[in-house]
Motif scaffolding. Structure first.
Motif, PDB file in Angstrom:
ATOM      1  N   GLU A 147       4.201  28.325 -11.260  1.00  0.00           N
ATOM      2  CA  GLU A 147       2.609  28.326 -11.398  1.00  0.00           C
ATOM      3  C   GLU A 147       1.960  28.382  -9.898  1.00  0.00           C
ATOM      4  N   LEU A 148       2.580  28.052  -9.082  1.00  0.00           N
ATOM      5  CA  LEU A 148       2.058  27.771  -7.622  1.00  0.00           C
ATOM      6  C   LEU A 148       2.122  29.033  -6.775  1.00  0.00           C
ATOM      7  N   TYR A 149       1.220  29.379  -6.149  1.00  0.00           N
ATOM      8  CA  TYR A 149       0.824  30.564  -5.534  1.00  0.00           C
ATOM      9  C   TYR A 149       0.237  30.295  -4.035  1.00  0.00           C
ATOM     10  N   VAL A 150       1.009  30.669  -2.686  1.00  0.00           N
ATOM     11  CA  VAL A 150       0.353  30.682  -1.520  1.00  0.00           C
ATOM     12  C   VAL A 150       0.494  31.796  -0.847  1.00  0.00           C
ATOM     13  N   ASP A 151      -0.470  32.081  -0.119  1.00  0.00           N
ATOM     14  CA  ASP A 151      -0.395  33.542   0.927  1.00  0.00           C
ATOM     15  C   ASP A 151       0.665  33.199   2.116  1.00  0.00           C
ATOM     16  N   ASP A 152       1.685  34.227   2.070  1.00  0.00           N
ATOM     17  CA  ASP A 152       2.700  33.967   3.151  1.00  0.00           C
ATOM     18  C   ASP A 152       2.297  34.038   4.357  1.00  0.00           C
ATOM     19  N   ILE A 153       1.188  34.617   4.645  1.00  0.00           N
ATOM     20  CA  ILE A 153       0.710  34.797   6.148  1.00  0.00           C
ATOM     21  C   ILE A 153      -0.027  33.249   6.335  1.00  0.00           C
ATOM     22  N   ASP A 154      -0.741  32.766   5.505  1.00  0.00           N
ATOM     23  CA  ASP A 154      -1.432  31.601   5.416  1.00  0.00           C
ATOM     24  C   ASP A 154      -0.331  30.264   5.702  1.00  0.00           C
ATOM     25  N   ALA A 155       1.091  30.745   5.126  1.00  0.00           N
ATOM     26  CA  ALA A 155       1.907  29.543   5.052  1.00  0.00           C
ATOM     27  C   ALA A 155       3.090  29.902   5.813  1.00  0.00           C
ATOM     28  N   MET A 156       3.075  30.731   6.854  1.00  0.00           N
ATOM     29  CA  MET A 156       4.185  30.928   7.500  1.00  0.00           C
ATOM     30  C   MET A 156       4.842  29.898   8.460  1.00  0.00           C
ATOM     31  N   TYR A 157       3.929  28.841   9.091  1.00  0.00           N
ATOM     32  CA  TYR A 157       4.551  27.645   9.590  1.00  0.00           C
ATOM     33  C   TYR A 157       4.714  26.658   8.446  1.00  0.00           C
ATOM     34  N   GLY A 158       4.376  26.754   7.206  1.00  0.00           N
ATOM     35  CA  GLY A 158       4.849  25.617   6.258  1.00  0.00           C
ATOM     36  C   GLY A 158       3.616  24.651   5.907  1.00  0.00           C
ATOM     37  N   ASN A 159       2.290  25.057   6.438  1.00  0.00           N
ATOM     38  CA  ASN A 159       1.305  24.428   6.132  1.00  0.00           C
ATOM     39  C   ASN A 159      -0.076  25.148   5.804  1.00  0.00           C
ATOM     40  N   PRO A 160       0.213  25.670   4.544  1.00  0.00           N
ATOM     41  CA  PRO A 160      -0.960  26.661   4.267  1.00  0.00           C
ATOM     42  C   PRO A 160      -2.328  25.692   4.075  1.00  0.00           C
ATOM     43  N   ARG A 161      -3.428  26.454   4.444  1.00  0.00           N
ATOM     44  CA  ARG A 161      -4.609  25.903   4.026  1.00  0.00           C
ATOM     45  C   ARG A 161      -5.492  26.092   2.685  1.00  0.00           C
ATOM     46  N   ASN A 162      -4.509  27.088   2.060  1.00  0.00           N
ATOM     47  CA  ASN A 162      -5.081  27.510   0.645  1.00  0.00           C
ATOM     48  C   ASN A 162      -4.020  27.433  -0.522  1.00  0.00           C
ATOM     49  N   MET A 163      -4.011  26.775  -1.559  1.00  0.00           N
ATOM     50  CA  MET A 163      -2.998  26.924  -2.558  1.00  0.00           C
ATOM     51  C   MET A 163      -3.850  27.232  -3.987  1.00  0.00           C
ATOM     52  N   TYR A 164      -2.976  27.880  -4.946  1.00  0.00           N
ATOM     53  CA  TYR A 164      -3.407  28.122  -6.084  1.00  0.00           C
ATOM     54  C   TYR A 164      -2.429  27.875  -7.284  1.00  0.00           C
ATOM     55  N   GLN A 165      -3.079  27.393  -8.410  1.00  0.00           N
ATOM     56  CA  GLN A 165      -2.210  27.138  -9.388  1.00  0.00           C
ATOM     57  C   GLN A 165      -3.032  27.807 -10.861  1.00  0.00           C
ATOM     58  N   VAL A 166      -1.864  28.694 -11.248  1.00  0.00           N
ATOM     59  CA  VAL A 166      -2.159  29.534 -12.358  1.00  0.00           C
ATOM     60  C   VAL A 166      -1.533  28.927 -13.442  1.00  0.00           C
ATOM     61  N   LYS A 167      -2.540  28.966 -14.457  1.00  0.00           N
ATOM     62  CA  LYS A 167      -1.777  28.096 -15.814  1.00  0.00           C
ATOM     63  C   LYS A 167      -2.405  28.824 -16.943  1.00  0.00           C
TER      64      LYS A 167
END
Length: 606
Positions: A162-182
């Motif tokens: 259910e969880l999604y993050v942009d790989d570029i945003d999360a490259m260092y393990g601390n994304p600023r954006n997160m999405y839950q699809v349900k």
């Protein structure tokens, strides 16, 4: 994956849902490999060739004709279940400790510790952590979500898919954006947002490259919950493809999740599961087992060698016991061929052994056995400690997850308090249950630190507790008469509670004076010598911390009264023995003006 050209958190409320669905759909299509990896791990763990991870396919097999009677050695499920049971059986307790705080701060910290534990039991947090930890062993991440629903704090398990993050945003393990699809039922969504029923009925149940056409799915809607972290300028949006259901500021510097990872990768947000690490071995073991099973079915029966030209009555070759076979020439020969070469079995054993080594689990643990020769409680505990060293990092991460969950709970309770809701929990204190409200806890975040402690360092099983009792008796740490009683019923917590009852009672007297301003006179049955030392120390510390004079007066009166009781008890019997012991004056009310003539403080007790 290309960087997104739109920043949804800067869009106006009327258009933000369109940008969110566009962004998350692109992330969905570019992360197909991640979903396939998680699906493969789930297939290996469940030993079932599942179609997919969508709500309409997660329980459907792609090969319905797959024989269920095939030989199975599922090392993935064996390892995951063993490790989950070994690590998640721990029930860490969050303890709040003050650093140089006064008695009032210490009392509030203790109450906060009880409040946190009560919240754990109220929300079934331990069981949820166990489920999320197992998710992390199968999928690339496990997660628990925490939020407010009415006047309740809710924690729920969130699937990794259910969880999604942009790989570029999360490259260092601390994304600023997160999405839950349900997928959420329209009726449920309509009750949550009654003013959006028209938009809900028009919303789609398709997402990304998933075209949902299965019967029954028309009653469900795809909902995306999005978070953007940006200090006090963050944003939180719950949206459908046609409209937004909620759009608000988000001021926290973390997402509302507690995350679990079996192992962290060097880059990116997602972890690496135990199932993924065992994938190659499990697939090879499955192939070898199918070959072995088929070979035994086809070639494991005996063969009868009859020389060509010899006269053997074939009707005599039957299953009768003691049958007579007539022949002329060379007699028939019974032969059982070697079905599988021994090297094949050795390689299979090698793969299984290496799989256990990779997981750090002994085969005896997976089979709930202990090595031979380990009979004493000390030896068994030492063996468990040595084995658990392999999971030291995983165990630490599991314990730290409770600190993270506690942080969520406290922040949510504070938010409820700001909205006029006084959250209450029931906490166990020694032998009784007490209700604690958040308004009763007066302590700032900069006045305490949090630490983790196990709920019980004692063995859980009766056999282990009996062994512990015997060790304590041998070490003269328990009187023999108490030890014999404990051997009959090994309630070690009960004995420990009785052993510390005198100290607990004196501490309760101190708390009543320093926290609530309530005076309780000493009694002859209390440990007065220890009490005088405790009250003297508390008095000296309270005086330097500018505690109100009325409370200091109560401490002095308690010390003098206890000293008078000790003096009367040690006086020799005589005509004056019937005289009542001297008593100190009645303590003043908390907050009242101090008396002009205060009784002198007794000298320190040696």
């Amino acid at each position: 994956m290309k960087a997104q050209s739109t920043m949804w958190w800067t869009k106006p409320k009327a258009d933000v849902h369109t940008d969110i669905f566009e962004i998350v759909s692109k992330i969905h299509m570019s992360t197909e490999e991640r979903r396939e990896r998680n699906l493969r791990s789930l297939r290996l763990y469940g030993n079932m060739d599942l179609v997919g991870l969508a709500p309409y396919s997660f329980s459907t097999s792609a090969l319905p004709s797959l024989p269920e009677n095939r030989v199975k050695i599922n090392i993935v499920s064996s390892m995951v279940d063993t490790v989950s049971a070994k690590i998640s059986k721990m029930k860490p307790r969050v303890t709040f400790l003050t650093s140089g705080g006064d008695f009032s701060s210490q009392a509030n910290a203790k109450k906060l510790s009880k409040f946190a534990l009560g919240t754990f039991y109220k929300n079934d947090t331990y069981k949820l952590h166990q489920a999320a930890f197992r998710d992390a062993a199968v999928f690339d991440i496990g997660a628990l979500k925490h939020y407010i629903a009415g006047e309740k704090i809710v924690s729920e398990r969130v699937l990794a898919t259910e969880l999604y993050v942009d790989d570029i945003d999360a490259m260092y393990g601390n994304p600023r954006n997160m999405y839950q699809v349900k997928y959420i039922h329209k009726d449920v969504l309509g009750q949550m947002y009654p003013d959006k029923i028209a938009s809900i009925n028009m919303a789609s149940n398709s997402f990304g490259n998933l075209a949902v056409g299965r019967e029954g799915m028309e009653d469900y809607v795809v909902v995306i919950e999005s978070w953007h972290l940006n200090g006090k300028e963050g944003r939180h949006v719950i949206s459908m493809d046609k409209d937004s259901l909620l759009d608000e500021d988000y001021t926290r510097d973390y997402f509302p999740f507690t995350f679990f990872r079996w192992a962290s990768r060097l880059t990116g947000f997602w972890g690496q599961s135990l199932a993924e690490r065992l994938t190659g071995n499990q697939i090879e073991i499955n192939k070898m087992l199918r070959i072995i099973q088929k070979s035994f079915h086809l070639g494991s029966t005996f063969k009868i060698l009859v020389e060509h030209g010899s006269r053997v009555a074939k009707e005599h070759l039957n299953n009768d016991i003691g049958s007579i076979i007539q022949y002329s020439g060379t007699k028939p020969d019974w032969f059982v061929p070697q079905v599988i070469h021994p090297e094949y079995f050795r390689h299979l054993d090698f793969l299984i052994d290496k799989s256990f080594e990779e997981a750090g689990v002994s085969q005896m643990s997976a089979a709930s056995q202990k090595p031979g020769g380990l009979e004493s409680g000390v030896a068994i505990r030492e063996w468990n400690d040595l084995e658990s060293e392999r999971f030291a990092l995983v165990s630490q991460c599991y314990e730290e997850s409770f600190l993270e969950t506690t942080k969520h709970y406290i922040d949510l309770v504070k938010e409820m308090s700001d909205n006029g809701v006084d959250y209450e929990v029931k906490a166990q204190s020694k032998r009784f249950i007490e209700a604690i409200k958040w308004s009763e806890i007066d302590i700032n975040e900069d006045q305490y630190i949090t630490q983790m402690f196990p709920v019980s360092m004692l063995p859980h099983l009766p056999a282990g507790r009996l062994a512990m009792v015997q060790e304590l008796i041998s070490a003269n740490m328990i009187p023999q008469e108490f030890g014999l009683k404990l051997l009959d019923f090994p309630d070690l917590e009960g004995y420990a509670s009785l052993s510390t009852a005198s100290i607990d009672d004196l501490a309760a007297n101190l708390e009543a004076i320093l926290v609530r301003g309530e005076y309780e006179s000493p009694e002859p049955f209390q440990d007065l010598n220890t009490g005088i030392k405790m009250f003297q120390s508390a008095y000296l510390r309270s005086r330097s911390e500018k505690v109100p004079e009325a409370k200091l007066e109560m401490l002095r009166i308690w010390i003098e009264s206890a000293q008078a009781l000790l003096t009367a008890a040690s006086a020799p019997a005589g005509p004056d023995a019937a005289m009542a012991p001297p008593t100190a004056e009645t303590p003043p009310e908390a907050g009242s003006a101090p008396t002009e003539a205060l009784p002198p403080t007794p000298p320190p007790i040696a």
